[in-house]
Design a protein around this motif. Structure first.
Motif, short mmCIF file in Angstrom:
data_model
loop_
_atom_site.label_atom_id
_atom_site.label_comp_id
_atom_site.label_asym_id
_atom_site.label_seq_id
_atom_site.Cartn_x
_atom_site.Cartn_y
_atom_site.Cartn_z
N PRO A 120 15.59 -132.91 -120.46
CA PRO A 120 15.83 -131.49 -120.71
C PRO A 120 17.26 -131.06 -120.40
N GLN A 121 17.87 -131.67 -119.39
CA GLN A 121 19.26 -131.31 -119.10
C GLN A 121 20.18 -131.65 -120.27
N VAL A 122 20.04 -132.85 -120.83
CA VAL A 122 20.95 -133.21 -121.93
C VAL A 122 20.54 -132.51 -123.23
N TRP A 123 19.22 -132.33 -123.47
CA TRP A 123 18.82 -131.56 -124.65
C TRP A 123 19.42 -130.16 -124.59
N ASN A 124 19.30 -129.50 -123.44
CA ASN A 124 19.78 -128.13 -123.34
C ASN A 124 21.30 -128.04 -123.31
N ALA A 125 21.96 -129.08 -122.81
CA ALA A 125 23.42 -129.11 -122.89
C ALA A 125 23.86 -129.19 -124.35
N ALA A 126 23.21 -130.06 -125.11
CA ALA A 126 23.54 -130.18 -126.54
C ALA A 126 23.21 -128.90 -127.30
N LEU A 127 22.11 -128.25 -126.92
CA LEU A 127 21.69 -127.02 -127.58
C LEU A 127 22.65 -125.87 -127.32
N THR A 128 23.02 -125.69 -126.06
CA THR A 128 23.79 -124.51 -125.68
C THR A 128 25.29 -124.71 -125.79
N ARG A 129 25.76 -125.96 -125.83
CA ARG A 129 27.20 -126.24 -125.89
C ARG A 129 27.48 -127.31 -126.96
N PRO A 130 27.16 -127.02 -128.20
CA PRO A 130 27.32 -128.04 -129.25
C PRO A 130 28.77 -128.45 -129.47
N ASP A 131 29.72 -127.61 -129.08
CA ASP A 131 31.13 -127.97 -129.22
C ASP A 131 31.55 -129.01 -128.19
N ARG A 132 30.77 -129.17 -127.13
CA ARG A 132 31.15 -130.07 -126.04
C ARG A 132 30.47 -131.43 -126.12
N PHE A 133 29.35 -131.51 -126.88
CA PHE A 133 28.57 -132.74 -126.89
C PHE A 133 28.25 -133.12 -128.33
N ARG A 134 28.70 -134.30 -128.74
CA ARG A 134 28.63 -134.66 -130.16
C ARG A 134 27.38 -135.44 -130.53
N ALA A 135 26.64 -135.91 -129.55
CA ALA A 135 25.40 -136.63 -129.80
C ALA A 135 24.60 -136.64 -128.50
N VAL A 136 23.28 -136.82 -128.65
CA VAL A 136 22.42 -136.76 -127.46
C VAL A 136 21.27 -137.74 -127.61
N ALA A 137 21.02 -138.49 -126.54
CA ALA A 137 19.88 -139.40 -126.48
C ALA A 137 19.03 -139.03 -125.27
N ALA A 138 17.73 -139.09 -125.44
CA ALA A 138 16.84 -138.74 -124.33
C ALA A 138 15.67 -139.70 -124.29
N MET A 139 15.17 -139.91 -123.08
CA MET A 139 14.04 -140.79 -122.85
C MET A 139 12.95 -140.05 -122.10
N SER A 140 11.72 -140.29 -122.50
CA SER A 140 10.52 -139.78 -121.84
C SER A 140 10.12 -138.38 -122.26
N VAL A 141 11.04 -137.41 -122.24
CA VAL A 141 10.66 -136.01 -122.48
C VAL A 141 11.22 -135.54 -123.82
N PRO A 142 10.35 -135.26 -124.80
CA PRO A 142 10.84 -134.76 -126.10
C PRO A 142 11.30 -133.31 -126.00
N HIS A 143 12.13 -132.91 -126.96
CA HIS A 143 12.58 -131.51 -127.05
C HIS A 143 11.70 -130.80 -128.06
N THR A 144 11.01 -129.77 -127.59
CA THR A 144 10.08 -129.05 -128.47
C THR A 144 10.54 -127.61 -128.72
N GLY A 145 11.84 -127.38 -128.58
CA GLY A 145 12.39 -126.06 -128.86
C GLY A 145 12.50 -125.19 -127.62
N VAL A 146 13.18 -124.06 -127.79
CA VAL A 146 13.29 -123.10 -126.70
C VAL A 146 11.89 -122.57 -126.39
N PRO A 147 11.49 -122.54 -125.12
CA PRO A 147 10.11 -122.17 -124.80
C PRO A 147 9.79 -120.71 -125.13
N SER A 148 8.54 -120.48 -125.49
CA SER A 148 8.07 -119.12 -125.76
C SER A 148 7.50 -118.46 -124.51
#
Length: 321
Positions: free
Chosen positions: A104-132
């Motif tokens: 979630p840390q790297v997913w949210n870093a890529a989501l909120t700062r796309p100019d700073r991170f050009r690609a993202v890999a994650a293990m174990s926890v999928p990204h299912t969007g901003v929570p409702s």
């Protein structure tokens, strides 16, 4: 051993293990781990032509350990990642890799700062969007309201969870690591009533699975005996703060190239039984995701299956261009 650097992010100093030279690949661990959980990846990623770096998240290991629960909100952890990346590779977007809470840390870093991170890999926890809604509401509806134990509820109150974990760190880590590993038979993570403690009914295996050696466990034990568990567990106490922070990004997707690696026996990958297709559920939110499920792999993805993870990760990195 890699080179260790203390990087001042402003609010805190973050210990970072660094190896190699080239474009930056920054790795972020989960609970209860440290930079050391990437020990099998640093060398191969560096050998592939990258600067491989792995942090101790604030509250862990050699990094600073703030004393307020709110200091462990996702917004602050993302800022730490950004600051470390800028210090190691000024002015150039980095590649992120995360596992467990690091995902979630790297997913949210890529989501909120796309100019700073050009690609993202994650293990174990999928990204299912901003929570409702905050995750506390989700697990209280699914577990607590039905008088069923859920570990994140046990973590909410400051004090009892830390005392249980710190009473015998080696015992805590052995039981926790084993219970959600691919080696554990069904039922090792016990079903119990709300109000139980985490370790009640947990198994201490003998021998421990080969993917974590005695020397590996010694390293983790020493780190947590020195740092304690307040910071690591406080990550679970920020669901409402994280929810509020992310609402301004509700209409945004992660558009960067992405890689996901999960295990078919990992409860986090499978949404604690609520997800049947973790890769498919990600595609509306991460349209460029490449996904892989490792059959029989448990929660500790890159430690349980280092050769498979390294092959997939290095191949994906090489195709980023």
């Amino acid at each position: 051993m890699p080179e260790f650097r203390m990087i001042d992010t402003g609010p805190v100093r973050i210990r970072t293990a660094v190896e190699g030279a080239g474009p930056l690949v920054l790795m972020v661990h989960g609970f209860p781990e440290s930079w050391y959980s990437w020990r099998h990846q640093l060398g191969p990623v560096a050998a592939a032509g990258f600067t491989a770096a792995a942090i101790d998240v604030r509250g862990y290991g050699g990094s600073d350990k703030p004393t307020d629960v709110a200091d462990y909100a996702m917004e602050h952890l993302v800022a730490d990642i950004d600051a470390v990346a800028e210090a190691l590779q000024p002015g150039a977007p980095a590649i992120l890799v995360g596992h467990d809470w690091g995902a979630p840390q790297v997913w949210n870093a890529a989501l909120t700062r796309p100019d700073r991170f050009r690609a993202v890999a994650a293990m174990s926890v999928p990204h299912t969007g901003v929570p409702s809604r905050p995750f506390t509401e989700v697990f209280r509806q699914a577990f607590t309201s039905k008088e069923r134990f859920f570990y994140q509820e046990w973590f909410q109150e400051v004090g009892p969870a830390e005392a249980e974990a710190e009473r015998d760190v080696r015992d805590f880590l052995r039981k926790f690591y084993y219970a959600i590993s691919g080696d554990a038979p069904p039922g090792t993570w016990p079903t119990k009533a709300a109000g139980a403690s985490l370790l009640e009914g947990m198994v201490d295996p003998d021998p421990f699975p080969a993917w974590l050696t005695a020397e590996d466990l010694d390293y983790y034990v020493a780190e947590f005996e020195a740092s304690g568990f307040f910071g690591p567990i406080s990550r679970y106490r920020n669901h409402e703060r994280d929810f509020a922070w992310l609402q301004s990004f509700r209409d945004r997707r992660i558009e960067q190239p992405a890689l996901f690696i999960g295990g078919t026996k990992d409860p986090a990958t499978m949404g604690f039984g609520a997800i049947t297709d973790p890769i498919g559920i990600m595609r509306p939110h991460v349209p460029r995701v490449e996904g892989h499920l490792l059959d029989g792999c448990g929660h500790w993805t890159q430690q349980e299956r280092p050769e498979e993870v390294n092959r997939l990760l290095v191949d994906w990195l090489g195709r980023l261009g």
